[in-house]
Design an enzyme around this catalytic site. Structure first.
Site, short mmCIF file in Angstrom:
data_model
loop_
_atom_site.label_atom_id
_atom_site.label_comp_id
_atom_site.label_asym_id
_atom_site.label_seq_id
_atom_site.Cartn_x
_atom_site.Cartn_y
_atom_site.Cartn_z
N LYS A 110 24.00 -63.08 -39.05
CA LYS A 110 23.36 -61.99 -39.80
C LYS A 110 21.91 -61.78 -39.33
O LYS A 110 21.22 -60.91 -39.82
CB LYS A 110 23.39 -62.30 -41.29
N ARG B 193 29.31 -48.77 -41.50
CA ARG B 193 28.18 -49.03 -42.41
C ARG B 193 27.01 -49.51 -41.55
O ARG B 193 27.19 -50.39 -40.70
CB ARG B 193 28.55 -50.09 -43.47
N CYS C 221 24.29 -59.26 -56.87
CA CYS C 221 25.39 -58.71 -56.09
C CYS C 221 26.53 -59.73 -55.97
O CYS C 221 26.71 -60.57 -56.86
CB CYS C 221 24.91 -58.24 -54.73
N ASP D 218 22.39 -59.18 -45.74
CA ASP D 218 23.10 -58.30 -44.81
C ASP D 218 22.46 -58.37 -43.44
O ASP D 218 23.11 -58.13 -42.43
CB ASP D 218 23.10 -56.86 -45.32
N ARG E 240 34.06 -55.28 -48.41
CA ARG E 240 32.59 -55.23 -48.53
C ARG E 240 32.03 -56.65 -48.49
O ARG E 240 32.76 -57.63 -48.58
CB ARG E 240 32.18 -54.49 -49.81
N ALA F 245 28.71 -58.60 -46.25
CA ALA F 245 28.43 -58.65 -44.81
C ALA F 245 29.39 -59.57 -44.03
O ALA F 245 29.83 -59.21 -42.93
CB ALA F 245 26.98 -59.08 -44.59
C1 RUB Z 1 26.86 -56.85 -50.39
C2 RUB Z 1 25.60 -57.65 -50.37
C3 RUB Z 1 25.72 -59.15 -50.19
C4 RUB Z 1 25.59 -59.47 -48.69
C5 RUB Z 1 25.96 -60.91 -48.39
O1 RUB Z 1 26.62 -55.45 -50.39
O2 RUB Z 1 24.50 -57.15 -50.43
O3 RUB Z 1 24.72 -59.81 -50.87
O4 RUB Z 1 26.44 -58.62 -47.95
O5 RUB Z 1 27.31 -61.12 -48.69
P1 RUB Z 1 27.89 -54.47 -50.41
P2 RUB Z 1 28.14 -62.30 -48.00
O6 RUB Z 1 28.69 -54.78 -51.61
O7 RUB Z 1 27.28 -53.09 -50.44
O8 RUB Z 1 28.65 -54.70 -49.14
O9 RUB Z 1 27.38 -63.57 -48.24
O10 RUB Z 1 29.48 -62.27 -48.67
O11 RUB Z 1 28.24 -61.98 -46.54
#
Ligand code: RUB
Length: 330
Positions: free
Chosen positions: A234, A63, A129, A198, A20, A22
């Site tokens: 992203k 997803r 998160c 994301d 999980r 992004a």
């Molecule tokens: C993860 C989430 C993170 C982004 C960025 O959601 O919202 O803030 O994906 O993450 P989930 P990163 O747990 O549902 O995947 O900076 O690691 O790409």
């Protein structure tokens, strides 16, 4: 040939959120395409391309929200499709997947370095998160010698805040876990909010874990700076053409235990996994190319996908013309 078992497993892991975040999802998808390319047993370029396209679709279907996922898949597939021989097409998939992974990891590191410049000694930072990009900023600033304190939100219903808590504590950063609903209560102690993304839309709106927009609102009210850390893969090219980012809705069982759901047949539950923060509530987006105001998202997209977008616009224009002109004929 069907997608190999190990590729199907990666797709399942992404769907079930065993993989999980992004950035991680994008790298896992690139890796899965590499595994699929190596596993191909046939002898025909056309057949190989069809097979790779099936794998690409399988990965994209896991997803819907993280734009990094289709962007990673397209990064590999666009290069694969331009190969002239089967041998070249397989080697290209492997090379492009490795290239994407290393670009992605480097971007997270660069964002950390650039973003650290926005944090000051003594700052109290709030994060939501679990974002590798956001934590890269906090950890880099801490490594540079800035004394920081962090509030990490629980992030219900999947509790990704605990992952952030562990990661930050392991790095030696004093971190306190708080309920999502306590964000406004603590906001007066916070100097800066940093979250991941994301997806970033062409207008600078940011899609991130549900609750992000409420945190942005609380930060705005308290005049606390709100930063987003996001790699440029992203950014969503489709939003330039007016498409909306799909918000994933997950199983109600993540919110209410199955036995309660079973015993309450009239209970309705909604479980959106992400929400949209408008650009007005975002002070800056930290990318590997520099810190930008959210409204400059369109420039990043133009730089990255300019040619492709122009071609797509041309196609749409021709489609529209085709549908208008026959109707105007006498
Ligand atoms: C993860 C989430 C993170 C982004 C960025 O959601 O919202 O803030 O994906 O993450 P989930 P990163 O747990 O549902 O995947 O900076 O690691 O790409």
């Amino acid at each position: 040939m069907e997608p190999p078992a190990e590729v199907v497993k990666i797709a399942e892991y992404i769907r079930e959120m065993k993989i999980r975040g992004a950035g991680r999802i994008a790298r896992a998808a690139a890796h899965a395409l590499k595994l699929a390319a190596i596993a191909y047993k046939g002898h025909d370029l056309g057949e190989y391309l069809e097979y790779m396209e099936r794998v690409a679709q399988l990965l994209k279907s896991t997803r819907p929200t993280a734009v990094s996922l289709p962007n990673a898949v397209n990064y590999v597939m666009m290069r694969v499709k331009s190969a002239r021989t089967l041998r070249d097409a397989i080697a290209t998939a492997v090379r492009a997947a490795d290239e994407f992974t290393s670009l992605s990891l480097k971007a997270v590191e660069t964002i950390g370095r650039i973003g650290a410049g926005l944090l000051e000694d003594g700052d109290v930072v709030l994060t939501h998160c679990n974002s590798s990009a956001a934590l890269s900023v906090i950890k880099t600033a801490f490594k540079e010698g800035k004394k920081l304190r962090v509030y990490a939100t629980e992030t219900r219903p999947r509790f990704q805040g605990l992952i952030s808590y562990r990661e930050l504590t392991q790095a030696g950063i004093p971190t306190t876990l708080i309920p999502d609903s306590a964000v406004r209560f603590f906001m007066k102690e916070v100097d800066k909010v940093i979250v991941g993304a994301d997806a970033v839309a062409a207008n600078g709106a940011v899609v991130n874990k549900v609750g992000t927009s409420m945190i942005a609102l609380a930060a705005h009210e308290a005049r606390v700076r709100f930063y987003v850390a996001a790699e440029t893969y992203k950014f969503s090219p489709a939003t330039v053409l007016g498409e909306l980012v799909t918000i994933e809705e997950r199983d109600p069982k993540e919110v209410v235990p199955p036995n309660v759901l079973a015993s309450s047949p009239r209970l309705r539950v909604r479980n959106p996994a992400f929400d949209v923060t408008p650009p007005e509530y975002i002070d800056a987006i930290i990318t590997e190319r520099g810190v930008i105001p959210p409204k400059a998202a369109i420039l990043v997209l133009k730089e990255e996908y300019g040619r492709m977008l122009e071609e797509e616009l041309m196609r749409i224009t021709l489609d529209i013309e085709d549908s208008i002109y026959p109707a105007q004929l006498p």
